[in-house]
Design an enzyme around this catalytic site. Structure first.
Site, short mmCIF file in Angstrom:
data_model
loop_
_atom_site.label_atom_id
_atom_site.label_comp_id
_atom_site.label_asym_id
_atom_site.label_seq_id
_atom_site.Cartn_x
_atom_site.Cartn_y
_atom_site.Cartn_z
N VAL A 1 56.41 36.16 40.49
CA VAL A 1 55.02 35.71 40.57
C VAL A 1 54.75 34.96 41.88
CG1 VAL A 1 53.29 34.19 39.52
CG2 VAL A 1 54.78 35.59 38.07
N VAL B 1 49.24 48.27 21.98
CA VAL B 1 49.47 49.68 21.62
C VAL B 1 50.85 50.11 22.11
CG1 VAL B 1 48.70 52.07 21.88
CG2 VAL B 1 47.01 50.22 21.78
N GLY C 1 63.39 46.87 7.89
CA GLY C 1 62.46 46.03 8.63
C GLY C 1 61.41 46.79 9.40
N LYS D 1 44.77 51.43 17.18
CA LYS D 1 45.34 51.82 18.47
C LYS D 1 44.59 53.00 19.07
CE LYS D 1 49.88 50.13 17.07
NZ LYS D 1 51.23 50.49 16.58
N LYS E 1 45.82 44.17 18.41
CA LYS E 1 45.14 45.46 18.34
C LYS E 1 43.96 45.43 17.38
CE LYS E 1 48.72 46.99 15.14
NZ LYS E 1 49.67 45.88 15.46
N GLY F 1 58.42 45.96 17.29
CA GLY F 1 59.57 45.06 17.30
C GLY F 1 59.33 43.87 18.20
N ARG G 1 52.90 26.05 10.87
CA ARG G 1 53.94 25.27 10.17
C ARG G 1 54.97 24.78 11.19
NH1 ARG G 1 53.04 29.77 6.99
NH2 ARG G 1 54.91 30.80 7.79
N ILE H 1 56.08 50.44 25.58
CA ILE H 1 55.75 51.64 26.37
C ILE H 1 54.59 51.33 27.31
CG2 ILE H 1 55.07 54.05 26.27
CD1 ILE H 1 56.13 54.11 23.39
#
Length: 429
Positions: free
Chosen positions: A28, A126, A181, A199, A99, A303, A41, A130
């Site tokens: 950056v 989306v 999962g 999406k 999304k 994920g 929480r 990727i």
């Protein structure tokens, strides 16, 4: 910067920010410092997350003077929308993975970003890690996109892959996806197509420069995909996938076309098509453009780590824009093309009929297709006697005409059952 939400994705964002602080600063040109993390929480244990950064005052955090960028990974519509808008009002740029909010009310967020001169980046919304949205928004902005076609939900792709590869039933495959999962305890958003529809709306808006919301998307899930559908696909050397399809519908005159079609549904595609080989919980999307041709984007679509990777990519881009004193590109919806109803969309059908094995049945069936102006591409008979079946594959026709044909076939005396109906996409079956 401030982080809203510290679940699976948020925790990964914190981990990457801390572990890669030096590299990110070098990329950056200035350090990226996390000023606070808003959670519901704070007493919950979050491995690797500094407890001193946690706060329940999300609104106070996003309006602090020492915050320049807000990362939102809460999800849902509220309070995410209010917090993002308040952040923008005080000059903060926003990176989001939301999304659902973008698909429902992206126009409000884009208008606010334009009004307050800030960035709104959302690559993570989306297809996870990727890189798909930025190529549509930047790399292909000088081209004319005709079609976006792909698998954008890993949960449903895993379920359908298990049904095809191992002969699993829908419920069995879903339970396995939940155990691994890939699917939530309540899988409705995935298996009923809501996730993919959101999406698809985002993709269509970017690809065609026209306003599209999730409500505009024709949506069908995979809960009705049967063993007969999967078996029929195999017999045709095809596979069933839940597809998001966004396409410009050509007009007789005018470059932009007469509208766009945006839909999500399970469909058969030939095994020779690259999308057929996308296994388990992976995503893949084809973009077809006038000059660039066909482009394919493939990878992990969900994920914590993949999504966090996309978030950090946006974060670096926004920070670089801030350092240069110029915000990045904003959404342009100048085309304002109408979103066509599903009935006007031209598709193809695969239909499997259990029929009486006597002369004239095929002629009777063919007559119904002709009455609805639906052309038959191929037909074959399987079995004989009580087990006779007709398999019909149509040419492209208006979906309303195809649907009406199927309903009429159900009422014929010679048709014992319409065993399988599946749309057909991509190359010819």
């Amino acid at each position: 910067m401030a982080l809203l939400g510290c679940g699976v994705v948020g925790t990964e964002v914190v981990r990457l920010l801390l572990e890669q602080a030096g590299d990110l600063a070098a990329r950056v040109g200035m350090p990226l410092e996390l000023a606070g993390i808003a959670v519901r929480r704070p007493e919950r244990v979050r491995e690797g997350v500094p407890r001193e950064l946690l706060t329940t005052d999300a609104l106070g955090l996003v309006t602090r003077d020492d915050v320049d960028i807000v990362i939102e990974v809460i999800g849902g519509i509220e309070p995410a929308r209010t917090l993002i808008l308040e952040a923008m009002k005080t000059g903060k740029s926003v990176v989001t993975a939301n999304k659902a909010l973008l698909a429902e009310d992206g126009a409000t967020l884009f208008a606010a970003a334009r009004e307050y001169g800030v960035d709104l980046y959302y690559e993570a919304s989306v297809a996870g890690a990727i890189p798909l949205l930025r190529p549509l928004r930047e790399s292909l902005v000088g081209d004319h996109v005709h079609r976006v076609l792909g698998i954008v939900n890993g949960t449903t792709n895993y379920i359908l892959d298990q049904m095809d590869t191992h002969g699993a039933g829908f419920n069995e495959a879903l339970e396995e996806a939940q155990a691994l999962g890939y699917a939530e305890a309540d899988p409705t958003a995935d298996v009923e197509g809501f996730d993919a529809a959101a999406k698809a709306a985002i993709l269509a808006q970017l690809a065609f420069h026209t306003p599209v919301t999730a409500a505009d998307v024709h949506r069908e899930g995979i809960t009705e995909v049967s063993a007969a559908d999967v078996a029929g696909a195999k017999e045709s050397n095809s596979v069933v996938k839940l597809l998001a399809i966004c396409e410009r519908v050509p007009a007789e005159e005018g470059r932009n076309g007469r509208g766009v079609s945006v839909r999500v549904y399970p469909a058969m595609i030939p095994r020779s098509h690259p999308l057929a080989s996308v296994r388990e919980a992976y995503n893949a999307v084809f973009v077809e453009a006038e000059s660039a041709g066909s482009l394919m984007f493939y990878g992990a679509g969900a994920g914590g780590a993949p999504t966090a990777s996309a978030v950090l990519g946006d974060l670096v881009a926004v920070a670089r824009n801030m350092r240069g004193g110029t915000p990045g590109p904003l959404e342009v919806t100048y085309a304002k093309l109408p979103v066509l109803p599903m009935g006007e969309t031209r598709t193809r059908y695969y239909i499997q009929l259990d029929v009486a094995d006597r002369s004239g049945v095929l002629a009777t069936v063919a007559e119904e297709f002709a009455k609805h102006d639906v052309s038959i591409q191929a037909v074959r008979q399987v079995g004989s006697g009580e087990d006779a079946q007709l398999v019909v594959v149509t040419h492209r026709a208006a979906d309303a005409a195809l649907s009406a044909t199927v309903e009429r076939l159900r009422s014929l005396d010679d048709v014992r059952q319409v065993a399988s109906v599946m749309r057909v996409e991509a190359d010819e079956v």
